[in-house]
Design a protein around this motif. Sequence first.
Motif, PDB file in Angstrom:
ATOM      1  N   SER A 221       0.960  -1.202  -0.041  1.00 55.04           N
ATOM      2  CA  SER A 221       0.188  -0.261  -0.098  1.00 55.04           C
ATOM      3  C   SER A 221       0.538   1.031  -0.374  1.00 55.04           C
ATOM      4  O   SER A 221       0.602   2.455  -0.621  1.00 55.04           O
ATOM      5  CB  SER A 221      -1.309  -0.531   1.018  1.00 55.04           C
ATOM      6  OG  SER A 221      -1.684   1.434   0.534  1.00 55.04           O
ATOM      7  N   ARG A 224       2.267   1.392  -3.336  1.00 56.87           N
ATOM      8  CA  ARG A 224       1.419   1.765  -4.049  1.00 56.87           C
ATOM      9  C   ARG A 224       0.893   3.950  -4.438  1.00 56.87           C
ATOM     10  O   ARG A 224       1.155   4.374  -5.304  1.00 56.87           O
ATOM     11  CB  ARG A 224      -0.021   1.311  -4.429  1.00 56.87           C
ATOM     12  CG  ARG A 224      -0.837   1.518  -5.069  1.00 56.87           C
ATOM     13  CD  ARG A 224      -2.305   1.426  -4.840  1.00 56.87           C
ATOM     14  NE  ARG A 224      -2.491   1.244  -3.089  1.00 56.87           N
ATOM     15  CZ  ARG A 224      -3.702   1.523  -2.864  1.00 56.87           C
ATOM     16  NH1 ARG A 224      -4.668   0.352  -3.184  1.00 56.87           N
ATOM     17  NH2 ARG A 224      -4.109   1.677  -1.482  1.00 56.87           N
ATOM     18  N   GLU A 225       0.621   4.197  -3.127  1.00 57.21           N
ATOM     19  CA  GLU A 225       0.155   5.252  -2.541  1.00 57.21           C
ATOM     20  C   GLU A 225       1.998   6.390  -3.377  1.00 57.21           C
ATOM     21  O   GLU A 225       2.020   7.246  -3.912  1.00 57.21           O
ATOM     22  CB  GLU A 225      -0.151   5.467  -1.118  1.00 57.21           C
ATOM     23  CG  GLU A 225      -0.076   7.393  -0.651  1.00 57.21           C
ATOM     24  CD  GLU A 225      -1.107   7.422  -1.633  1.00 57.21           C
ATOM     25  OE1 GLU A 225      -1.437   9.181  -1.546  1.00 57.21           O
ATOM     26  OE2 GLU A 225      -2.076   6.597  -1.458  1.00 57.21           O
ATOM     27  N   ALA A 228       2.162   6.124  -7.223  1.00 56.71           N
ATOM     28  CA  ALA A 228       0.937   7.563  -7.909  1.00 56.71           C
ATOM     29  C   ALA A 228       1.001   8.189  -7.817  1.00 56.71           C
ATOM     30  O   ALA A 228       0.865   9.389  -8.036  1.00 56.71           O
ATOM     31  CB  ALA A 228      -0.236   6.654  -7.122  1.00 56.71           C
ATOM     32  N   THR A 300      -6.316   1.711  -9.047  1.00 62.77           N
ATOM     33  CA  THR A 300      -5.760   1.075  -7.705  1.00 62.77           C
ATOM     34  C   THR A 300      -5.574   3.032  -7.258  1.00 62.77           C
ATOM     35  O   THR A 300      -6.142   2.556  -5.903  1.00 62.77           O
ATOM     36  CB  THR A 300      -3.829   1.432  -8.235  1.00 62.77           C
ATOM     37  OG1 THR A 300      -3.810   2.280  -8.866  1.00 62.77           O
ATOM     38  CG2 THR A 300      -4.256   0.080  -8.788  1.00 62.77           C
ATOM     39  N   ASP A 301      -5.863   4.815  -7.402  1.00 66.52           N
ATOM     40  CA  ASP A 301      -5.749   5.642  -6.302  1.00 66.52           C
ATOM     41  C   ASP A 301      -7.180   6.334  -7.872  1.00 66.52           C
ATOM     42  O   ASP A 301      -6.169   7.406  -8.602  1.00 66.52           O
ATOM     43  CB  ASP A 301      -4.515   6.037  -6.694  1.00 66.52           C
ATOM     44  CG  ASP A 301      -4.697   7.105  -5.929  1.00 66.52           C
ATOM     45  OD1 ASP A 301      -5.933   7.468  -5.786  1.00 66.52           O
ATOM     46  OD2 ASP A 301      -4.397   7.958  -4.887  1.00 66.52           O
ATOM     47  N   LYS A 304      -6.147  10.671  -7.803  1.00 63.99           N
ATOM     48  CA  LYS A 304      -5.077  10.456  -8.513  1.00 63.99           C
ATOM     49  C   LYS A 304      -5.839  10.601  -9.695  1.00 63.99           C
ATOM     50  O   LYS A 304      -5.143  11.512 -10.825  1.00 63.99           O
ATOM     51  CB  LYS A 304      -4.302  10.259  -8.325  1.00 63.99           C
ATOM     52  CG  LYS A 304      -3.294  10.520  -6.443  1.00 63.99           C
ATOM     53  CD  LYS A 304      -2.452  10.341  -6.499  1.00 63.99           C
ATOM     54  CE  LYS A 304      -1.226  10.510  -5.179  1.00 63.99           C
ATOM     55  NZ  LYS A 304      -1.955   9.793  -3.961  1.00 63.99           N
TER      56      LYS A 304
END
Length: 796
Positions: A221, A224-225, A228, A300-301, A304
Amino acid sequence: MTAIKHALQRDIFTPNDERLLSIVNVCKAGKKKKNCFLCATVTTERPVQVKMVKVKKSDKGDFYKRQIAWALRDLAVVDAKDAIKANIQSIMASEKQVNILMKLLDEALKEVDQIELKLSSYEEMLQSVKEQMDQISESNHLIHLSNTNNVKLLSEIEFLVNHMDLAKGHIKALQEGDLASSRGIEACTNAADALLQCMNVALRPGHDMLLAVRQQQQRFSDLREQFARRLASHLNNVFVQQFTQALLQLYNRSYFLSVPGHDQSSTLAQHSVELALPNHHPFHRDLLRYAKLMEWLKSTDYGKYEGLTKNYMDYLSRLYEREIKDFFEVAKIKMTGTTKESKKFATLPRKESAVKQETESLHGSSGKLTGSTSSLNKLSVQSSGNRRSQSSSLLDMGNMSASDLDVADRTKFDKIFEQVLSELEPLCLAEQDFISKFFKLQQHQSMPGTMTEAEDLDGGTLSRQHNAGVPPPVSSEKDMIRQMMIKIFRCIEPELNNLIALGDKIDSFNSLYMLVKMSHHVWTAQNVDPASFLSTTLGNVLVTVKRNFDKCISNQIRQMEEVKISKKSKVGILPFVAEFEEFAGLAESIFKNAERRGDLDKAYTKLIRGVFVNVEKVANESQKTPRDVVMMENFHHIFATLSRLKISCLETEKKEAKQKYTDHLQSYVIYSLGQPLEKLNHFFEGVEARVAQGIREEEVSYQLAFNKQELRKVIKEYPGKEVKKGLDNLYKKVDKHLCEEENLLQVVWHSMQDEFIRQYKHFEGLIARCYPGSGVTMEFTIQDILDYCSSIAQSH
């Protein structure tokens, strides 16, 4: 039996040429006995055949029927004893046999006892072995259970390691990978896909309770953040760089037109030749390298992803607005042929400061992808306001008369308008295709009732259900494409409407060109996608063009009704008749094989009715020119126009115009010819009146007012010289009545000659019938008339 045998021979065997030898009564054991006979027979014909025949007595009568037959050679054994019941009887019939059987049974019992003793001993021996085997089996079960647990544990560990272990290279790419190079983008894409697979692995029950699993999930996580955020920031910078680069190119082109010392007219002429929109293909090509990463970011996000989408729309809408407005300004300058508009470029701010201001505003918004874009919107509004004021200046020019423009001007307008549409179409289609590929939006038809309620894209969200960062359903993605296109190309429709207004102001007949061109482009766009932005926008503009076309037709009809004719000059061909000819000729060349031919046919019907009505109105009001001449000349012109253009929907009107022309030509000829032989006409009108009252034709000469002497007196007043003089005066008067452009003088004169000859023959006939044998004749002949008319026509 003898009676039965005799009956069987008679009823069954004699008809078949057989002879019964013997019979025996038979039945099946264990069942109800039925009367059946087995018969032995031979044939009466040679060679003799022997058969065994089964005969059965019928259940409902005393007659017999043949059931089955066998050839004697087919029989191997005939066993008439029951195997179970024929043996027991035989045994029981013999005491000796019974004793032997009992002895055998006793011996068998003894053997059974011995076998039971042996089996008991064997069981005692196996009992101890059984206990040992049970102990061994229990031990093996525990070993097997342990092995099974170890295998399952190993499988679970291998599953977690294989599916939740991210390679160090992928981790490094996500944290430090170069997002500017093709190789770095590929590495980051592979790493992002691998990370997504690790995060989306379907864990088995209990896995989420493992500390290592929870730690790994948290690590994924965070990765990913982090990626991203890094990806979104990089893409936003790419947007800004591309926008800045495009803006520099735009300012370079604009400032080239405003360099002091350059000949503005020649510069503008060069610029107008290059009437083309900038090509964004290089930008699209560079951005499409990130398409897979955008798809990853979308799944995923979504927050954004949505922020990038909004920023892209903000940047592109401003860029396209500037490019499209400049493009339309060039088109307007080329249409009007004026260089005054070049002064507008002198009001632009200095290039360096303007680009710097734009760039700073864009970089300021890159920190937060979903942050405020007020600076963008403010600058865009200011720019739009300035350009709106500049565009309107073109429309402030004085009205131009269509008569001041030639075919070349209209052809030039048509080419410019077509080029404008041809440049806009690929621009919109390319951008829509890029949006679909880059933002991974589906280009398919939405199902009714499944589309979400879309909000205004300026509000910061794509739809209400996306506020929580949830990706939209597939059914609404087509609507998202359309909304994005509306935001990016929001200036196209008003600019097209302004261009259409300018074209209509330059020449109202330009609406014909625009209707045909716009209809064709709408038809083409709808064939590709009826619900696309391009199709919808062009369709909206087509409505405006159609209104202008209808207004053009209405204005022409109103101008017909407002025509005023001078009382001191002859009428000739009316202006609206000539304008209809011009309109029809232009329309036929424009609407050849056009999709909107039906609109033109409706307009033709309205216009021609207006022409007919107002020609008659002007003819009735005319004082200088006789009514018949006005009608004759104008309807002749209309008939010639319709005959030349061959407009199928106006065939009825063409016939009507021809009839009106013919009728009024004849009326004018008859009316005019009454003047040179006025007294002679009055005299013979009186003769015909007497005949009509009942006086016989040969008795008219006895009337005092119509006797031979009066006839000779009237005829003497019209010698050949006077007739020629009268015809010459008539020719001059007709020449004054008729207009030169229609060139009907010789036609009318020839018709008058024919009518004069007809009247001459009519007078001669009346003289022959009413004054027989009087010897009275006209002082000129038909040949004289022909010579007079020819001489007069040649002399003029």
